[in-house]
Write an enzyme that holds these catalytic residues in place. Structure first.
Site, PDB file in Angstrom:
ATOM      1  N   GLY A  46      -1.149  66.691   2.484  1.00 23.90           N
ATOM      2  CA  GLY A  46      -0.557  67.097   1.212  1.00 23.90           C
ATOM      3  C   GLY A  46      -1.485  67.864   0.285  1.00 23.90           C
ATOM      4  O   GLY A  46      -1.038  68.660  -0.532  1.00 23.90           O
ATOM      5  N   GLU A 101      -6.988  65.404  -3.639  1.00 27.47           N
ATOM      6  CA  GLU A 101      -5.730  64.799  -3.207  1.00 27.47           C
ATOM      7  C   GLU A 101      -4.549  65.463  -3.911  1.00 27.47           C
ATOM      8  O   GLU A 101      -4.691  65.960  -5.032  1.00 27.47           O
ATOM      9  CB  GLU A 101      -5.723  63.304  -3.562  1.00 27.47           C
ATOM     10  N   ASP A 105      -0.774  57.397  -5.697  1.00 29.47           N
ATOM     11  CA  ASP A 105       0.446  56.623  -5.883  1.00 29.47           C
ATOM     12  C   ASP A 105       0.038  55.148  -6.019  1.00 29.47           C
ATOM     13  O   ASP A 105      -0.381  54.712  -7.088  1.00 29.47           O
ATOM     14  CB  ASP A 105       1.328  56.897  -4.656  1.00 29.47           C
TER      15      ASP A 105
HETATM   16  C1  PRP Z   1       0.327  60.824   0.489  1.00 32.28           C
HETATM   17  C2  PRP Z   1      -0.642  61.549  -0.405  1.00 32.28           C
HETATM   18  C3  PRP Z   1      -1.803  60.597  -0.506  1.00 32.28           C
HETATM   19  C4  PRP Z   1      -1.139  59.256  -0.401  1.00 32.28           C
HETATM   20  C5  PRP Z   1      -1.032  58.644  -1.763  1.00 32.28           C
HETATM   21  O1  PRP Z   1      -0.022  61.086   1.801  1.00 32.28           O
HETATM   22  O2  PRP Z   1      -1.035  62.776   0.144  1.00 32.28           O
HETATM   23  O3  PRP Z   1      -2.720  60.774   0.531  1.00 32.28           O
HETATM   24  O4  PRP Z   1       0.149  59.450   0.161  1.00 32.28           O
HETATM   25  O5  PRP Z   1      -0.417  57.397  -1.708  1.00 32.28           O
HETATM   26  P1  PRP Z   1      -1.124  56.043  -2.077  1.00 32.28           P
HETATM   27  O6  PRP Z   1      -1.869  56.249  -3.359  1.00 32.28           O
HETATM   28  O7  PRP Z   1       0.033  55.099  -2.206  1.00 32.28           O
HETATM   29  O8  PRP Z   1      -2.045  55.646  -0.949  1.00 32.28           O
HETATM   30  P2  PRP Z   1       0.944  60.838   3.049  1.00 32.28           P
HETATM   31  O9  PRP Z   1       0.531  59.586   3.745  1.00 32.28           O
HETATM   32  O10 PRP Z   1       2.370  60.954   2.618  1.00 32.28           O
HETATM   33  O11 PRP Z   1       0.536  62.003   4.045  1.00 32.28           O
HETATM   34  P3  PRP Z   1       0.629  63.598   3.868  1.00 32.28           P
HETATM   35  O12 PRP Z   1      -0.408  63.987   2.838  1.00 32.28           O
HETATM   36  O13 PRP Z   1       0.300  64.127   5.226  1.00 32.28           O
HETATM   37  O14 PRP Z   1       2.026  63.931   3.426  1.00 32.28           O
END
Ligand code: PRP
Length: 184
Positions: A46, A101, A105
């Site tokens: 992302g 990042e 979340d």
């Molecule tokens: C998303 C985002 C962060 C993470 C945040 O990645 O890019 O890395 O979730 O969430 P958190 O604070 O609850 O840990 P995702 O796993 O969706 O992968 P991507 O970036 O490949 O879409």
């Protein structure tokens, strides 16, 4: 595959707003690291669009590397389980490291990655995120640079996906879940 226009609720951050803010962040980072070098670590996938736009506005000499972690279980619920699926190419000992990042979340991803990177003895270690969803936080994480603080809504575009699609949209939009068909 369902066209995103069918479930787009609102454009939360326009392309112009993104680019204006990202330039401000790049300028701030350039001032803060004046006279030093910087090693940006992007957490795939992302964060890729944010990294490439942000780095164009940073004026200190910089290098980049990538990491991938799996952070989400099924149904977009954070599991608290984070596994490194792609590790860094380069050692970070004695480097000024900044994690880049797309979104913080629950905080589990950044928290786990910080724990790993601290054991590798960087000179400094900071966190830069485009989006922050503070309402969702389950673990406290230090955020040094934050683009936008947003409400607890599901968002996509500009690196963030809808079932892997639409990361390429130049804006960030919210989803109307009533109109979204996962198998559509
Ligand atoms: C998303 C985002 C962060 C993470 C945040 O990645 O890019 O890395 O979730 O969430 P958190 O604070 O609850 O840990 P995702 O796993 O969706 O992968 P991507 O970036 O490949 O879409």
């Amino acid at each position: 595959m369902q066209d995103y226009r069918e479930y787009l609720d609102e454009i939360l951050v326009s392309s112009d707003q993104l680019q204006t803010r990202i330039k401000e962040m790049g300028d701030q980072i350039s001032r803060d690291y004046a006279g030093q070098t910087l090693h940006l670590i992007c957490i795939l996938r992302g964060g890729v669009l944010f990294l490439t736009d942000l780095m164009r506005h940073i004026t200190v000499p910089l290098t980049i590397d990538f990491m991938a972690v799996s952070s989400y279980g099924v149904n977009r619920q954070s599991t608290g389980q984070v596994r490194i699926t792609l590790d860094l190419e380069r050692q970070i000992q004695n480097l000024n490291v900044m994690l880049v990042e797309d979104i913080v979340d629950s905080g589990y991803t950044i928290s786990a990655v910080l724990d790993v990177l601290r054991t590798r003895h960087p000179r400094s270690l900071r966190v830069c995120t485009l989006l922050d969803k503070p309402e969702r936080r389950e673990v406290d994480v230090p955020i040094d640079y934050r683009g936008f603080s947003i409400a607890n809504k599901f968002v996509f575009g500009y690196g963030l996906d809808m079932d892997e699609y639409y990361r390429n949209l130049p804006f960030i939009a919210t989803v109307d879940l009533k109109r979204y068909r996962p198998d559509g």
